[in-house]
Design an enzyme around this catalytic site. Sequence first.
Site, short mmCIF file in Angstrom:
data_model
loop_
_atom_site.label_atom_id
_atom_site.label_comp_id
_atom_site.label_asym_id
_atom_site.label_seq_id
_atom_site.Cartn_x
_atom_site.Cartn_y
_atom_site.Cartn_z
N SER A 1 82.61 32.75 50.25
CA SER A 1 82.53 32.64 51.27
C SER A 1 83.49 34.05 51.64
O SER A 1 82.93 34.84 52.71
CB SER A 1 83.55 31.96 52.22
OG SER A 1 84.62 32.05 52.27
N LYS B 1 87.31 40.32 56.78
CA LYS B 1 86.22 39.15 56.95
C LYS B 1 86.39 38.06 58.16
O LYS B 1 87.51 38.29 59.43
CB LYS B 1 87.15 38.14 55.66
CG LYS B 1 86.25 36.54 55.57
CD LYS B 1 86.67 35.67 54.39
CE LYS B 1 86.13 34.83 54.93
NZ LYS B 1 86.25 32.99 53.76
N SER C 1 87.63 31.44 46.98
CA SER C 1 86.78 32.40 47.85
C SER C 1 86.98 33.83 48.11
O SER C 1 86.42 35.00 48.62
CB SER C 1 86.46 31.76 49.46
OG SER C 1 86.30 30.73 49.40
#
Length: 198
Positions: A108, A28, A132
């Site tokens: 996210s 990420k 998330s």
Amino acid sequence: NAVKQAEALDNNISSSEHSIYGMPVLLKDNINTAEMKTTAGALALAQNQPSEDAQIVKNLKSNGAIILGKVNLSEWANFRSSNSSSGWSGVGGLTRNPHVLDRSACGSSSGSGAAAASSFAQITIGTETDGSIVCPSGVNGVVGLKPTVGLIPRTAIVPISSSQDTAGPMCRNVNDAAMMLYALLGTDAEDQKSKAIP
């Protein structure tokens, strides 16, 4: 550097004892790597080049993982505004659910979930404050794990909440998630939560 790293690992494969040796990993884009920019999806950080890896990236590399790249996220881990769009960032645009392109990839860590579901890498790493990892894992049909806060080092990951944030694996199967969890483990001298974990 991924191809060179893979070739170097291939030359030493007989000496490896690590379960994730040679596995490709996507991170990420709120986790620092010295080889790539870390933007948290924000144009304000588009040129942010960290000087060193986050501790979890060091752990992955020391276990033989190959970092392929970064994946999109909800900008600022979905704390940009109360009306932000899940899976959208100024840097990466909208993350699409690979199963149904006009549906949300959720949360996210949407890029990590969509990338794992699309088999862009064996393993992806997401981060979670509150949903998330688990939401994009569920919506994209992959295995996601939010570890106990402090079990995995958190230094050099763009933060939201010191009491809730953690990184965690997002994979296509439970076995890979378990192997990745063990590869990520480690104390973090700069994190009080890590010091509290036995």
